[in-house]
Scaffold this motif. Structure first.
Motif, PDB file in Angstrom:
ATOM      1  N   ALA A 101      28.123   8.907  12.548  1.00  0.00           N
ATOM      2  CA  ALA A 101      27.843   9.323  13.926  1.00  0.00           C
ATOM      3  C   ALA A 101      27.110  10.647  13.949  1.00  0.00           C
ATOM      4  CB  ALA A 101      29.163   9.420  14.687  1.00  0.00           C
ATOM      5  N   HIS A 158      23.501  11.291  15.415  1.00  0.00           N
ATOM      6  CA  HIS A 158      23.262  12.269  16.486  1.00  0.00           C
ATOM      7  C   HIS A 158      22.157  13.241  16.102  1.00  0.00           C
ATOM      8  CE1 HIS A 158      24.145  15.882  18.941  1.00  0.00           C
ATOM      9  NE2 HIS A 158      24.374  14.966  19.886  1.00  0.00           N
ATOM     10  N   ASN A 207      18.886  11.300  16.035  1.00  0.00           N
ATOM     11  CA  ASN A 207      18.452  10.744  17.320  1.00  0.00           C
ATOM     12  C   ASN A 207      17.798  11.772  18.236  1.00  0.00           C
ATOM     13  OD1 ASN A 207      19.068   8.107  16.841  1.00  0.00           O
ATOM     14  ND2 ASN A 207      21.128   8.212  17.720  1.00  0.00           N
ATOM     15  N   GLN A 208      18.279  13.011  18.137  1.00  0.00           N
ATOM     16  CA  GLN A 208      17.697  14.042  19.003  1.00  0.00           C
ATOM     17  C   GLN A 208      16.185  14.176  18.801  1.00  0.00           C
ATOM     18  OE1 GLN A 208      19.227  15.094  21.452  1.00  0.00           O
ATOM     19  NE2 GLN A 208      21.191  16.115  21.077  1.00  0.00           N
ATOM     20  N   PRO A 209      15.754  14.470  17.557  1.00  0.00           N
ATOM     21  CA  PRO A 209      14.304  14.580  17.378  1.00  0.00           C
ATOM     22  C   PRO A 209      13.562  13.255  17.609  1.00  0.00           C
ATOM     23  CG  PRO A 209      15.464  14.886  15.277  1.00  0.00           C
ATOM     24  CD  PRO A 209      16.503  14.846  16.336  1.00  0.00           C
ATOM     25  N   LEU A 210      14.246  12.130  17.277  1.00  0.00           N
ATOM     26  CA  LEU A 210      13.594  10.831  17.500  1.00  0.00           C
ATOM     27  C   LEU A 210      13.298  10.642  18.983  1.00  0.00           C
ATOM     28  CD1 LEU A 210      15.344   8.168  15.223  1.00  0.00           C
ATOM     29  CD2 LEU A 210      13.017   9.095  15.063  1.00  0.00           C
ATOM     30  N   SER A 211      14.286  11.075  19.789  1.00  0.00           N
ATOM     31  CA  SER A 211      14.124  10.961  21.233  1.00  0.00           C
ATOM     32  C   SER A 211      12.905  11.755  21.706  1.00  0.00           C
ATOM     33  CB  SER A 211      15.402  11.478  21.890  1.00  0.00           C
ATOM     34  OG  SER A 211      15.316  11.324  23.269  1.00  0.00           O
ATOM     35  N   GLY A 212      12.794  12.982  21.154  1.00  0.00           N
ATOM     36  CA  GLY A 212      11.633  13.811  21.503  1.00  0.00           C
ATOM     37  C   GLY A 212      10.337  13.144  21.097  1.00  0.00           C
ATOM     38  N   MET A 224       9.687   9.971  20.678  1.00  0.00           N
ATOM     39  CA  MET A 224       9.358   8.817  21.517  1.00  0.00           C
ATOM     40  C   MET A 224       8.832   9.259  22.893  1.00  0.00           C
ATOM     41  SD  MET A 224      11.695   5.501  22.191  1.00  0.00           S
ATOM     42  CE  MET A 224      11.687   4.898  20.553  1.00  0.00           C
ATOM     43  N   THR A 225       9.513  10.227  23.475  1.00  0.00           N
ATOM     44  CA  THR A 225       9.102  10.708  24.794  1.00  0.00           C
ATOM     45  C   THR A 225       7.693  11.318  24.728  1.00  0.00           C
ATOM     46  OG1 THR A 225      11.402  11.200  25.201  1.00  0.00           O
ATOM     47  CG2 THR A 225       9.806  12.147  26.744  1.00  0.00           C
ATOM     48  N   ASN A 226       7.489  12.147  23.697  1.00  0.00           N
ATOM     49  CA  ASN A 226       6.172  12.765  23.548  1.00  0.00           C
ATOM     50  C   ASN A 226       5.071  11.737  23.360  1.00  0.00           C
ATOM     51  OD1 ASN A 226       6.817  15.490  23.805  1.00  0.00           O
ATOM     52  ND2 ASN A 226       7.604  15.556  21.700  1.00  0.00           N
ATOM     53  N   ARG A 275       6.091  18.115  15.455  1.00  0.00           N
ATOM     54  CA  ARG A 275       7.158  19.097  15.241  1.00  0.00           C
ATOM     55  C   ARG A 275       8.524  18.402  15.244  1.00  0.00           C
ATOM     56  NH1 ARG A 275       8.426  22.774  19.996  1.00  0.00           N
ATOM     57  NH2 ARG A 275       9.672  20.905  20.359  1.00  0.00           N
ATOM     58  N   ASP A 276       8.706  17.465  16.195  1.00  0.00           N
ATOM     59  CA  ASP A 276       9.987  16.752  16.255  1.00  0.00           C
ATOM     60  C   ASP A 276      10.218  15.886  15.022  1.00  0.00           C
ATOM     61  OD1 ASP A 276      10.738  17.906  18.567  1.00  0.00           O
ATOM     62  OD2 ASP A 276      10.187  16.223  19.875  1.00  0.00           O
ATOM     63  N   ARG A 288      11.428  18.085  12.480  1.00  0.00           N
ATOM     64  CA  ARG A 288      12.838  18.404  12.718  1.00  0.00           C
ATOM     65  C   ARG A 288      13.720  17.277  12.179  1.00  0.00           C
ATOM     66  NH1 ARG A 288      14.217  19.682  18.693  1.00  0.00           N
ATOM     67  NH2 ARG A 288      16.301  19.430  17.811  1.00  0.00           N
TER      68      ARG A 288
END
Lengths: 140, 651
Positions: B428, B432, B435-440, B442-444, B471-472, B475
């Motif tokens: 987990a 976590h 996933n944070q940088p992955l989220s960035g 994808m959004t970017n 950059r993400d 990260r």
């Protein structure tokens, strides 16, 4: 264009302690046509002058200090019925029903797709008709 | 010859003073007689009626110092004879009566009996003949006998126990002082009294009479008889009457010496002691039984030669057999768990062959199929006949065993749960963090596409979001790197370490597991082992791993003791070595290179992680882990580490 303008008036607030989310998500939301404010914590959001103007809250669950669900309860206590879309990097399916039951619009697991985000926003901010729906023309 | 009387008596004998030589020629018979008298060593002196010495022989001359000139002299003029009391008077009596007289006579240290006999010629007594018999030796022996008798009397009278001598017809002959004192009688009263009249017939007892009669009739042994008797001034006493025969050569009458021993005190002491020891025995038996009951420990003795087996009550209870039924090996076999019968028989054979103490664990299967775990410890000894005998304690360890098993199960479940839990938590947290940088990202990327797709394209915005995407991604990569670092390089504490102490701790921790695997562990730790620099916990994991591997390798070994030897020793000048030698299945020599690879295992239940991890730990300590096959069965796993300088070894 009407819709876009209308949306320009709709303020979406993002509360997340993760900087990359605070940097990337507002840009995308602006691309969708929303006005956006980003906050690093729940306290920062509550202390701002946006609470009353926010039409939709995109809220991280796990944060230092006040957590997302705690902010949800706080707003409910203040009788601020802001539609909330939770986002979390912690994929825990069991948490989702509880949040929805407490009134959340949706709960997205990071990384989430543009489509999923749009669907949640459409539920949170119902427009005046099907044509008003935000499309995903920017998506591949 | 006309004066025969005068001549003979005054003339003396030949060679003998006073003999007339003429007569010798006249009568050869006389000569012979004279010769005989001369040769006799009994002094003889002839005295005339007028009390003058007529003649004497040589022996008399020697004894009395007589010379020829003494003939015709009166005896009282002779110094020695003058010592004879009333000599002349007695001679006159003998002449008058014609009867012999006797007089005791002492000359210096010699005693004589002097016999005075009439000297007759025809009907007429014309003088006396004095013969001197030397009785010195006889006299001395009588004196001695008297002395001995007095001594004996003194001893007998000093003896505190009453003694009495009975005649052949069982009358009292004599008693000592104690005898007279005890019965309050005098010597005169009892002399000749029938023994059974003594003390108002207190000793008129059939067995006593029978035994005494037998003894007097010739029996040698006497069966002592106890008699309760009230003694004046002392009250009720118990007397032990013993007797022995008295018989003397030349005395036809057999007598008995009867002794009265007062054994009242002894009897009382014995009775008290008996009571005490019975009570003590009863108490200690009760203690033992209670102890056995409480500790669920029974005991038995087994005489190997005769297969005589004795069980304590508790052991019957453990075996759930009726107390007292005869115990045989066959009976025991009916209760022993079928899987352990072979073990039992092996133990029995070993016990028969040797005379060593032994210890074993086995199971019983009760008629209701419940299982009992027993732990037996036997001590070899010798019975009264010097034959081998085992004394053993058998403890019912079922409860302990079951709780141990439950504990072990709980422990392993807990370990499993915690492993799962920590794995889940770890997953987990990895998710976590990533996933944070992955989220960035994808959004970017979405924003970027939208900016490029708008009319006109927002190229500058797209460039900015693309940069943020990179950059993400960096990260995310950093997160992975950090996680790797977290899990591969655990924080370790390096400190000077006593490998003996670390080993002993591991042994203490694992002894339960080893015992359950019936492993006999031997430690051969070098007392003079230098310290090493190392992480205590990590190295202990290695040692534990080697011990458990060794134990596991012997799981299926039943034809030999499952022995595990842990050794610590110096390895050359500057290294120390810890080795664990088992007698197990060993390993395929061809696989020695892959032995330490992760996921290589010979065990059905293992993952093979242990040796791989152990090798990493040892190598991180600049050491080397080795596996070797033994000359005999099994393998030896060992590691060696560089040691610290001597000066640092003592804390």
């Amino acid at each position: 264009m009407e819709n876009r303008l209308a949306r320009m008036r709709s303020l979406v607030s993002v509360v997340d302690d993760d900087e990359s989310v605070r940097e990337s998500l507002p840009d995308l939301l602006r691309e969708f046509g929303f006005a956006v404010r980003a906050f690093a914590s729940a306290a920062e959001f509550l202390a701002s002058d946006c609470v009353g103007d926010t039409r939709c809250l995109i809220l991280d669950i796990a944060m230092p200090g006040m957590t997302g669900p705690a902010l949800q309860r706080e707003l409910s206590r203040r009788q601020r019925a802001i539609p909330i879309v939770f986002i979390t990097a912690h994929r825990d399916e069991s948490i989702r029903p509880r949040l929805l039951e407490a009134g959340a619009v949706d709960c997205l697991f990071k990384p989430f797709s543009e489509t999923a985000l749009l669907e949640a926003l459409n539920v949170a901010l119902p427009a005046n008709g099907a044509t008003d729906r935000i499309d995903d023309r920017g998506a591949p | 010859m006309t004066t025969t009387e005068g001549v003979t008596l005054t003339g003396g004998w030949i060679g003998l003073q006073g003999f007339n030589g003429d007569d010798l020629a006249a009568n050869s018979a006389t000569t012979d007689l004279i010769s005989i008298l001369e040769s006799v060593d009994t002094p003889i002196v002839v005295v005339r009626r007028d009390s003058t010495i007529a003649c004497f022989n040589k022996a008399a001359a020697n004894l009395l110092g007589l010379s020829p000139s003494d003939i015709g002299r009166a005896p009282h003029d002779i110094p020695v004879i003058a010592g004879l009391p009333r000599m002349e008077e007695r001679c006159a009596e003998v002449i008058a009566t014609g009867l012999d007289a006797r007089v005791d006579f002492r000359e210096a240290d010699r005693w004589f009996v002097v016999r005075i006999s009439p000297y007759a010629r025809g009907d007429r007594v014309i003088g006396t003949v004095l013969t001197f018999t030397n009785v010195t030796a006889f006299r001395a022996s009588i004196d001695q006998a008297i002395y001995e008798r007095e001594c004996t009397k003194a001893i007998i009278n000093t003896v505190a126990d009453p003694l009495v001598v009975l005649s052949g017809d069982q009358r009292i002959q004599s008693g000592n002082r104690a005898f007279h004192a005890m019965f309050g009688v005098s010597r005169d009263e009892t002399q000749g009294m029938p023994f059974y009249e003594l003390a108002n017939g207190a000793f008129e007892l059939a067995p006593l009479r029978t035994h005494l009669t037998e003894l007097l009739a010739g029996a040698q042994a006497f069966q002592p008889v106890e008699v309760d008797h009230v003694v004046t001034g002392k009250g009720q006493r118990t007397l032990l009457l013993d007797a022995r025969p008295l018989s003397f050569p030349g005395h036809s009458e057999r007598r008995v010496l009867l002794t009265f021993q007062d054994i009242t005190a002894r009897k009382e002491a014995e009775a008290a002691k008996d009571l005490r020891s019975k009570e003590e025995l009863r108490r200690s038996e009760a203690f033992l039984a209670e102890g056995q009951r409480l500790s669920l420990t029974g005991s038995f003795s087994w005489r190997v030669a005769t297969d005589e087996i004795t069980w304590s009550e508790q052991l019957y209870r453990i075996y759930e057999l009726e107390v007292g039924v005869p115990v045989t090996l066959d009976l025991i076999r009916t209760r022993v768990h079928p899987e352990d019968v072979t073990l039992l028989e092996k133990m029995v054979d070993q016990a028969r062959d040797g005379s060593n103490d032994f210890e074993w664990q086995y199971r019983l299967m009760m008629p209701d199929h419940s299982i009992k775990y027993l732990h037996a410890v036997a001590h070899a000894t010798r019975d009264r006949d010097g034959q081998p005998e085992y004394i053993a304690a058998v403890q019912d360890v079922t409860a302990r065993r079951l709780s141990d098993e439950a504990l072990a199960k709980a422990r392993s479940e807990l370990a499993h749960v915690s492993r799962i839990t920590s794995l889940g938590a770890m997953t987990a947290s990895i998710a976590h963090e990533v996933n944070q940088p992955l989220s960035g990202i994808m959004t970017n990327a979405n924003t970027c596409l939208r900016m490029l797709g708008s009319e006109p394209p927002n190229v500058e915005g797209a460039r900015e979001t693309a940069r943020r995407t990179i950059r993400d991604a960096n990260r995310a990569s950093e997160v992975i790197t950090r996680l790797r670092a977290l899990f591969t390089k655990k924080e370790s504490t390096i400190e000077p370490l006593d490998l003996n102490e670390a080993t002993r701790e591991v042994i203490a921790l694992s002894s339960n597991d080893l015992q359950r695997g019936r492993v006999i562990l031997r430690q051969e730790l070098d007392d003079d082992l230098p310290f090493v620099d190392g992480d205590r916990v990590q190295l202990q994991q290695v040692i534990l791993n080697l011990l458990l591997n060794g134990s596991d390798a012997m799981n299926d070994i039943d034809d030999r003791p499952r022995q595990l030897v842990v050794t610590t020793a110096r390895d050359g000048e500057d290294r120390v070595r810890v080795a664990v030698r088992d007698v197990g299945v060993g390993f395929d020599p061809r696989s020695v290179d892959t032995l330490f690879d992760a996921f290589y295992t010979t065990k059905s239940g293992g993952m093979g992680i242990g040796l791989s991890v152990s090798r990493s730990i040892v190598e991180n300590h600049h050491g080397r882990l080795r596996a070797e096959l033994n000359d005999g069965p099994g393998a030896t796993f060992s590691f060696s580490l560089p040691c610290l300088q001597r000066t640092n070894t003592k804390v």
